[in-house]
Design a protein around this motif. Structure first.
Motif, mmCIF file in Angstrom:
data_model
loop_
_atom_site.group_PDB
_atom_site.id
_atom_site.type_symbol
_atom_site.label_atom_id
_atom_site.label_comp_id
_atom_site.label_asym_id
_atom_site.label_seq_id
_atom_site.Cartn_x
_atom_site.Cartn_y
_atom_site.Cartn_z
ATOM 1 N N CYS A 20 1.425 -1.440 0.116
ATOM 2 C CA CYS A 20 0.247 -0.219 0.311
ATOM 3 C C CYS A 20 0.778 0.976 0.096
ATOM 4 O O CYS A 20 0.325 2.131 -0.770
ATOM 5 N N LEU A 21 1.608 1.319 1.056
ATOM 6 C CA LEU A 21 3.234 2.288 0.777
ATOM 7 C C LEU A 21 3.282 3.041 -0.479
ATOM 8 O O LEU A 21 4.201 3.531 -0.550
ATOM 9 N N SER A 22 4.366 1.630 -1.379
ATOM 10 C CA SER A 22 4.608 1.801 -2.285
ATOM 11 C C SER A 22 4.260 2.172 -3.369
ATOM 12 O O SER A 22 4.289 3.024 -4.017
ATOM 13 N N SER A 23 2.503 2.126 -3.064
ATOM 14 C CA SER A 23 1.574 2.354 -4.362
ATOM 15 C C SER A 23 1.623 4.678 -4.162
ATOM 16 O O SER A 23 0.890 4.739 -4.336
ATOM 17 N N LEU A 24 1.787 4.662 -2.581
ATOM 18 C CA LEU A 24 1.665 5.563 -2.466
ATOM 19 C C LEU A 24 2.276 6.540 -3.365
ATOM 20 O O LEU A 24 1.517 8.013 -2.931
ATOM 21 N N GLU A 85 -5.067 -1.746 0.207
ATOM 22 C CA GLU A 85 -5.537 -1.460 -1.090
ATOM 23 C C GLU A 85 -4.045 -0.883 -1.496
ATOM 24 O O GLU A 85 -3.522 -0.544 -1.215
ATOM 25 N N ARG A 86 -4.684 -0.709 -3.384
ATOM 26 C CA ARG A 86 -3.391 0.150 -4.306
ATOM 27 C C ARG A 86 -3.738 1.071 -4.464
ATOM 28 O O ARG A 86 -4.594 1.148 -5.288
ATOM 29 N N LYS A 111 -12.093 -1.151 -7.413
ATOM 30 C CA LYS A 111 -11.902 -2.177 -7.556
ATOM 31 C C LYS A 111 -11.992 -3.101 -6.445
ATOM 32 O O LYS A 111 -11.460 -3.318 -5.720
ATOM 33 N N PRO A 112 -13.307 -3.262 -6.115
ATOM 34 C CA PRO A 112 -13.473 -4.211 -4.614
ATOM 35 C C PRO A 112 -12.583 -5.829 -4.265
ATOM 36 O O PRO A 112 -12.637 -6.167 -3.942
ATOM 37 N N LYS A 113 -12.737 -6.770 -5.038
ATOM 38 C CA LYS A 113 -11.899 -7.253 -5.879
ATOM 39 C C LYS A 113 -11.007 -7.742 -6.922
ATOM 40 O O LYS A 113 -11.327 -6.882 -7.473
ATOM 41 N N LEU A 114 -9.909 -8.905 -6.812
ATOM 42 C CA LEU A 114 -9.242 -8.669 -8.175
ATOM 43 C C LEU A 114 -10.318 -9.391 -8.937
ATOM 44 O O LEU A 114 -10.835 -10.425 -8.423
ATOM 45 N N GLY A 162 -7.762 5.242 -9.537
ATOM 46 C CA GLY A 162 -8.300 3.966 -9.182
ATOM 47 C C GLY A 162 -7.248 2.957 -8.090
ATOM 48 O O GLY A 162 -6.285 3.631 -7.382
ATOM 49 N N LEU A 163 -8.091 2.863 -7.211
ATOM 50 C CA LEU A 163 -8.199 2.037 -5.853
ATOM 51 C C LEU A 163 -8.520 0.465 -6.096
ATOM 52 O O LEU A 163 -9.656 0.106 -6.595
ATOM 53 N N ASP A 164 -7.347 -0.396 -6.034
ATOM 54 C CA ASP A 164 -7.239 -1.718 -6.250
ATOM 55 C C ASP A 164 -7.756 -2.564 -4.265
ATOM 56 O O ASP A 164 -6.898 -2.028 -3.577
#
Length: 369
Positions: A20-24, A85-86, A111-114, A162-164
Motif C-alpha cells: 500500500c505504502l509503495s503505491s502511494l 488497497e493499492r 475495484k473491490p476484488k481481484l 484507481g484503487l484496487d
C-alpha cells in the motif's frame, strides 16, 4: 499547488502495508496512519516509509478511528485508503493533478476484488471540519459530503484514479464471525442503511446460517424502501443477487426476485447472469442464450462510473459457457463449440470447457454424416 495526504487506520497489517505504502509514493504528499493496537511489525514498516503514526484505543468504532486520523491531516485534500488497497493513477502522476479545485470531493474507480470491474467510490475530499466519518462499521464520509454540496453548491468530481482492494481473497469466515455483532449494532443505530443488511446476510451465510441470512436479506429489501437513493438501490440490488443466487442453489424458483431486482436496477449484470442460469434450468434455452450474448457485448471499461462491481467472468468465461450450453441444448453444435472454446481461452486451466467443445464438435460431425 494542492497538497494531498493519505489517511488510514491499521492493526497488524504487516502483510499488506508495504504494498500500500509503495503505491502511494510520489502520488501523495503525506501519509497519516492511525494504529489501533498492532502487535506485529506494522509500526516499524509505517515509519520506514516515512508515515506519521498515531495511536487510538480501539472501541469497536471504525468511524471514530478514522476521524482521529483526520485531526492530524494538514494537507488540502485527503485520500482515505486501507492497507490492503493499492493506489494507481494514469501515468503514475500525483493525485493532486486529477483534483477539481471547485469540488468538495472526488470519486475514484474502486475495484473491490481481484478480477472484478470497478465502480465509483468517494475516497477523496477536502480537509474540512464538517467532513467526518459516520458508522461504527462500514464507516462512510458520503453523508457528510452530501450535506455540503447542497449548502455550498460544490460538486463531487469524477477522476481516473484507481484503487484496487486485495483483502477479500481467501476464506472470509473468520471476518464474518467478527463482523456479525458489529453489523447488528450498526443496524440498531441506522436500520435503513441497506448495505448493513446485505453484509449481515452474507456474513451469516458464510458461517452456514443460511435461513437466518435469507430472513435478514428480506428485511434489507424492505429497508431500501424507507430511504430511497441511487446508492440504496445499488445495495438493494446486491441483496437481490444474494437472494436469487441462494434460491437457485437450493432449487427454489428465483424468478420473482430477479424480476423485482431488475425492475429497480435494470443494468445489474450479475442479476441478469443469474436470470440466464434460471432460464437455462427452466428449459428456456433461447432466452438464456440471448441473455448470455448480451453479457458478452458489455463494455466493461464503461462500468467504472456506476455503483456496482461485477465478477469479470460473467462477461466472458461464464457467459460463453452458459451460451455454449444453451446452444448445445438447441442443437446448434457449431455455435456451442465456438462458445466453449472462447470460455477455454478465458480460463485455460479449466479443461471442462475443451471437453465440452469437443463433445459439441462431435455432435456437429454426426449431423453432417
Amino acid at each position: 499547488m494542492i497538497s494531498v495526504a493519505a489517511a488510514m487506520i491499521v492493526r497488524d497489517e504487516e502483510r499488506f502495508l508495504p504494498g500500500c505504502l509503495s503505491s502511494l509514493r510520489g502520488k501523495v504528499d503525506d501519509v497519516v496512519i492511525v494504529d489501533t493496537g498492532s502487535v506485529d511489525n506494522t509500526l516499524s514498516i509505517a515509519r520506514t516509509f516515512g508515515a506519521r503514526v498515531f495511536h487510538f484505543e480501539w472501541n469497536d468504532d471504525f468511524a471514530a478511528a478514522r476521524n482521529r486520523g483526520l485531526e492530524e491531516v494538514t494537507a488540502d485534500w485527503i485520500l482515505y485508503i486501507d492497507a490492503d488497497e493499492r493506489l494507481h493513477t494514469p501515468g503514475d502522476r500525483p493525485v493532486a493533478e486529477f483534483l477539481d479545485p471547485d469540488a468538495i470531493a472526488a470519486y475514484v474507480r474502486f475495484k473491490p476484488k481481484l478480477n472484478y470491474t470497478s465502480y465509483r467510490e468517494p475516497r477523496l475530499f477536502r480537509r474540512d471540519t464538517r467532513l467526518r466519518f459516520s458508522g461504527k462499521i462500514h464507516e462512510s464520509i458520503l453523508p457528510a459530503i452530501d450535506r455540503i454540496p447542497e449548502r455550498d453548491r460544490l460538486s463531487i468530481a469524477r477522476t481516473a484514479i484507481g484503487l484496487d482492494h486485495l483483502g477479500y481473497e481467501g476464506d472470509q469466515a473468520h471476518k464474518a464471525a467478527r463482523n456479525i455483532p458489529l453489523l447488528r449494532q450498526a443496524i440498531e443505530d441506522d436500520p435503513n442503511r441497506v448495505y448493513y443488511w446485505y453484509h449481515l446476510a452474507e456474513s451469516l451465510a458464510a458461517i452456514g446460517r443460511v435461513d437466518e441470512a435469507l430472513a435478514v436479506a428480506r428485511q434489507g429489501v424492505q429497508a431500501a424502501q424507507q430511504r430511497p437513493s441511487e446508492k440504496q438501490r445499488a445495495n438493494a440490488s446486491m441483496i437481490f443477487q444474494f437472494l436469487a443466487r441462494t434460491y437457485l442453489e437450493r432449487g427454489q424458483d428465483p424468478s420473482a426476485l430477479i424480476a423485482e431486482g431488475l425492475a429497480a436496477v435494470p443494468d445489474d449484470h450479475a442479476l441478469w447472469f443469474i436470470a440466464a442460469r434460471d432460464r437455462l434450468n427452466a428449459g428456456e434455452f433461447e432466452t438464456a442464450w440471448r441473455i448470455a450474448e448480451d453479457l458478452l457485448s458489455v463494455d466493461t471499461d464503461a462500468l467504472s462510473d456506476g455503483l456496482l462491481a461485477f465478477d469479470q467472468r460473467i462477461f466472458e468465461e461464464f457467459a460463453n459457457d452458459l451460451a455454449g450450453v444453451a446452444a448445445f441444448r438447441l442443437g446448434l453444435f457449431a455455435e456451442a463449440s465456438r462458445h466453449f472454446l472462447r470460455a477455454a481461452a478465458a480460463a485455460p486451466d479449466n479443461v471442462s470447457y475443451r471437453i465440452k467443445a469437443r463433445a459439441a464438435l462431435l455432435q456437429q460431425q454426426r449431423l453432417k454424416a
